[in-house]
Design an enzyme around this catalytic site. Structure first.
Site, mmCIF file in Angstrom:
data_model
loop_
_atom_site.group_PDB
_atom_site.id
_atom_site.type_symbol
_atom_site.label_atom_id
_atom_site.label_comp_id
_atom_site.label_asym_id
_atom_site.label_seq_id
_atom_site.Cartn_x
_atom_site.Cartn_y
_atom_site.Cartn_z
ATOM 1 N N ALA A 151 0.835 -1.361 0.173
ATOM 2 C CA ALA A 151 0.025 -0.116 -0.089
ATOM 3 C C ALA A 151 0.871 1.348 -0.130
ATOM 4 C CB ALA A 151 -0.977 0.038 1.155
ATOM 5 N N PRO A 152 0.446 2.384 -0.452
ATOM 6 C CA PRO A 152 1.165 3.705 -0.773
ATOM 7 C C PRO A 152 0.963 4.459 0.591
ATOM 8 C CG PRO A 152 -0.968 3.800 -1.946
ATOM 9 C CD PRO A 152 -0.843 2.539 -1.417
ATOM 10 N N TRP A 153 1.538 5.629 0.598
ATOM 11 C CA TRP A 153 1.652 6.575 1.615
ATOM 12 C C TRP A 153 0.587 7.840 1.532
ATOM 13 C CZ3 TRP A 153 2.910 10.838 -0.470
ATOM 14 C CH2 TRP A 153 3.901 11.186 -1.664
ATOM 15 N N LYS A 177 2.024 -5.108 3.179
ATOM 16 C CA LYS A 177 3.111 -4.145 3.744
ATOM 17 C C LYS A 177 2.487 -2.669 3.531
ATOM 18 C CE LYS A 177 6.695 -2.401 1.786
ATOM 19 N NZ LYS A 177 6.964 -1.145 2.647
ATOM 20 N N PRO A 178 2.449 -2.161 4.437
ATOM 21 C CA PRO A 178 2.253 -0.691 4.325
ATOM 22 C C PRO A 178 3.506 0.192 4.014
ATOM 23 C CG PRO A 178 2.397 -0.732 6.621
ATOM 24 C CD PRO A 178 2.570 -2.320 5.751
ATOM 25 N N SER A 229 4.378 4.200 -7.313
ATOM 26 C CA SER A 229 4.742 4.766 -8.498
ATOM 27 C C SER A 229 5.111 3.891 -9.644
ATOM 28 C CB SER A 229 6.188 5.398 -8.049
ATOM 29 O OG SER A 229 7.041 4.452 -7.906
ATOM 30 N N GLU A 250 -1.785 -0.774 -9.660
ATOM 31 C CA GLU A 250 -2.143 0.592 -9.769
ATOM 32 C C GLU A 250 -1.157 1.510 -9.625
ATOM 33 O OE1 GLU A 250 -3.747 3.905 -9.659
ATOM 34 O OE2 GLU A 250 -4.271 3.347 -7.710
ATOM 35 N N CYS A 284 -3.151 9.928 -7.624
ATOM 36 C CA CYS A 284 -2.790 9.559 -8.792
ATOM 37 C C CYS A 284 -3.584 10.162 -9.763
ATOM 38 C CB CYS A 284 -2.352 8.026 -8.806
ATOM 39 S SG CYS A 284 -3.629 7.045 -8.120
ATOM 40 N N GLU A 381 5.032 13.495 -13.091
ATOM 41 C CA GLU A 381 4.050 13.181 -12.175
ATOM 42 C C GLU A 381 4.508 13.944 -11.011
ATOM 43 O OE1 GLU A 381 0.836 10.272 -9.918
ATOM 44 O OE2 GLU A 381 2.815 9.494 -10.161
#
Length: 481
Positions: A151-153, A177-178, A229, A250, A284, A381
Site C-alpha cells: 500500500a502507498p503513503w 506491507k504498508p 509509482s 495501480e 494519482c 508526475e
C-alpha cells in the site's frame, strides 16, 4: 515530551516485533519530527507471514461467501465505531486535516468494505452446458491463494482497504506491507481484524523497500498487488515475472483536465482547484494538468490563481478551514520544489512556488501557466499541490495534448456540449473520464488505468475478479441426445 509510539507486525494472529529487532523511525510530516517506530522486517519475517498465510488459506479458501461476508461486515462496523480513534492515528501519521478525513475517507472505506462483503456472494460465470456431445462443461471461479500487497503513503488506510477487502472477499489470504512512512492506520486495522478473521488470514509486515522486494520474490504468493509509482510497479512486475506470478498494478497518473470555452467556468474553477489541491495533490488522479481553450485561457488562469490563493494549509489538522496538510516526507517535498524551481523561462508561476516555514513539509498551493508539452512539469508526475495550465485551440489539439503522456489513469472534460463530452470520453486514452467533475469514486465502478498507470482494477466487481482464477471443469456423462 510524549512517549514515542511503537507499531508492530501482525503475523498469524499475534503482534510481533521484527525477528532481527530492526526498527524504522516514523515521522509526523506536520512537524518533521520522529513520533513513533515500526519494525524494519527482513526475509525471515516475510517468510513467517507467508507460512501463516499459506496455512490459513487451506481453510479460508473453503469458507462460504456468506461467512466471508459476515466477517467483512463486522470489520466495517469496527472501523465505523472506532472512526475517531482511527482518524486521529491517520492524521498524526500523515498530517491530513481531521474534518476532511472524517468526511471524505471513513465513509467511503466503510462503504467499500460493505460492497465487497456483498460482492462475495454474487460472483458470476458462464452457465454449465454441453459444448461437446456427451460432456458437460462448467467454470469455477476460485481464490488465487496467498497474495502479497503493498500500500502507498498518500491514502494509507483507504488503500489498505482497497487491497485486503476484495482479496479476502474472494477467499484469498493476505500479507500486507504498508508504506515505510505510514504504517500506523494499517497496523490499527489489521490488529482489529485478528478478532474477526482466523489467524493468518490477514497479516501485516512493516518495512522499507527491501521488505517489499522480499514480499515480491517470495515463493508463496500467487499474486503481488501494488499501488505506487510507475518505477515501483515495474520493479514488482519484473520480480513477479521471474516466478510467473500475477501482478496487480495501480500506478501513477498525470490526469489531463480539458476545459472548453463553453464550460461553466465558476463550477470548473471550484471543481478543479479542489480536485487538484485536495490531499496536497498527492493523488494519482489529481486534477493537476489543466488544458484550457484559448478563448477563455487568460480569464481561467486568473480565476484558478485566485482559487489557489484561497486554499489553506496549516500545521493544526484540527483546523476545519484547511484544505490540505503537508507533503508526506522530505524527499517528496524536495521533488515538488525542484520541479517548480526548474520551471522554464516561458512559464509563469502565478501564485505559490515556495515551501511554507521550516517545520514539517508544507508547500504553497501553486499555479504554473503557459507551459509547453515537452516541459518537465507536464511530463512528470508532480504529486504535490501544483497545478499546471496549457492552452489549446480546438478539440483535436486538446486530445493530442491530453493523450500525449506515458500515463493513462484518469482524465476529465469540462463542457456544456453533450456531443463534445461524448466524443472526448470515447477518444481520451484513460481508464476513467469524468465529465464536469473530477475525482469522485464509487465502490460499484472500477478504478484503474492504461499504459504506465498499470493494468489492475480496484473497486467494483472487476476488482474482485482480479483476485480470482478460472478453472474449466468437464464431466463425461455419455448422453449424446
Amino acid at each position: 515530551m510524549p512517549e514515542k509510539k511503537v507499531f508492530h507486525n501482525v503475523i498469524d494472529g499475534t503482534v510481533q516485533a521484527a525477528a532481527s529487532g530492526a526498527m524504522m523511525d516514523i515521522v509526523n510530516p506536520s512537524t518533521g519530527e520522529v513520533y513513533a517506530s515500526a519494525p524494519n522486517s527482513d526475509e525471515h519475517d516475510v517468510d513467517l507471514a507467508f507460512r501463516a498465510a499459506a496455512t490459513a488459506f487451506e481453510k479460508w479458501r473453503w469458507s462460504t461467501p456468506s461467512e466471508r461476508q459476515r466477517a467483512l461486515l463486522k470489520l466495517a462496523d469496527v472501523i465505523e465505531d472506532g472512526a475517531e480513534e482511527l482518524i486521529a492515528i491517520e492524521s498524526e501519521n500523515t498530517g491530513k486535516p481531521i474534518a476532511l478525513t472524517r468526511s471524505e475517507e471513513i465513509p467511503p472505506m466503510v462503504d467499500q468494505i460493505r460492497f465487497f462483503a456483498g460482492a462475495a456472494r454474487v460472483l458470476e460465470g458462464k452457465s454449465s452446458g454441453e459444448y461437446m456431445r456427451g460432456f458437460t462443461s462448467s467454470t469455477r471461479r476460485e481464490p488465487i491463494g496467498p497474495v502479497a500487497q503493498v500500500a502507498p503513503w498518500n491514502y494509507p488506510m483507504m488503500m489498505s482497504v482497497w487491497k485486503f477487502a476484495p482479496a479476502l472477499a474472494a477467499g484469498n489470504t493476505v500479507v500486507l506491507k504498508p508504506s515505510d512512512t505510514t504504517p500506523a492506520s494499517s497496523y490499527w486495522m489489521v490488529e482489529k481484524m485478528q478478532e474477526i478473521f482466523p489467524p493468518g488470514v490477514c497479516n501485516l509486515v512493516c518495512g522499507d523497500r527491501d521488505t517489499g522486494t522480499a514480499l515480491t520474490r517470495h515463493k508463496v504468493p500467487q499474486l503481488v498487488s501494488i499501488t505506487g509509482s510507475t518505477r515501483a510497479g515495474i520493479a514488482v512486475a519484473t520480480a513477479a515475472a521471474a516466478d510467473v506470478k500475477r501482478a496487480h498494478l495501480e500506478l501513477g497518473g498525470k490526469a489531463p483536465v480539458v476545459v472548453f470555452d463553453d464550460a461553466d467556468i465558476p463550477a470548473a474553477i471550484e471543481g478543479i482547484s479542489v480536485a487538484g489541491l485536495f490531499n496536497g495533490g498527492q493523488d494519482c488522479t489529481a486534477a493537476t494538468r489543466v488544458i484550457v481553450q484559448q478563448g477563455i485561457y487568460d480569464e481561467f488562469v486568473a480565476a484558478l490563481t485566485e482559487a489557489a490563493q484561497q486554499a489553506r494549509t496549516g500545521y493544526d489538522p484540527a483546523d476545519e478551514d484547511i484544505l490540505y496538510g503537508p507533503i508526506n516526507n522530505a524527499h517528496q517535498l524536495g521533488h515538488v520544489a525542484g520541479l517548480v524551481e526548474r520551471a522554464p523561462e516561458h512559464a509563469r508561476v502565478t501564485t505559490g512556488g515556495n515551501r511554507i516555514g521550516d517545520r514539517g513539509y508544507f508547500y504553497e498551493a501553486t499555479i504554473v501557466a503557459d507551459l509547453r508539452q515537452d516541459d518537465e512539469l507536464i511530463r512528470t508526475e508532480i504529486f504535490g499541490p501544483v497545478l499546471t495550465v496549457q492552452k489549446f485551440a480546438d478539440e483535436d489539439e486538446a486530445l493530442r495534448l491530453a493523450n500525449d503522456t506515458e500515463y493513462g489513469l484518469a482524465s476529465s472534460v469540462w463542457t456544456t456540449n453533450i456531443n463534445t463530452a461524448a466524443r472526448m470520453s470515447a477518444r481520451l486514452d484513460f481508464g476513467c473520464v469524468w465529465v464536469n467533475t473530477h475525482i469522485p469514486l464509487i465502490a460499484e465502478m472500477p478504478h484503474g488505468g492504461f499504459k504506465h498507470s498499470g493494468y489492475g482494477k480496484d473497486l467494483s466487481m472487476y476488482g474482485l475478479e482480479d483476485y480470482t482464477r478460472i478453472k474449466h471443469v468437464m464431466l463425461h456423462h455419455g448422453f449424446e441426445g
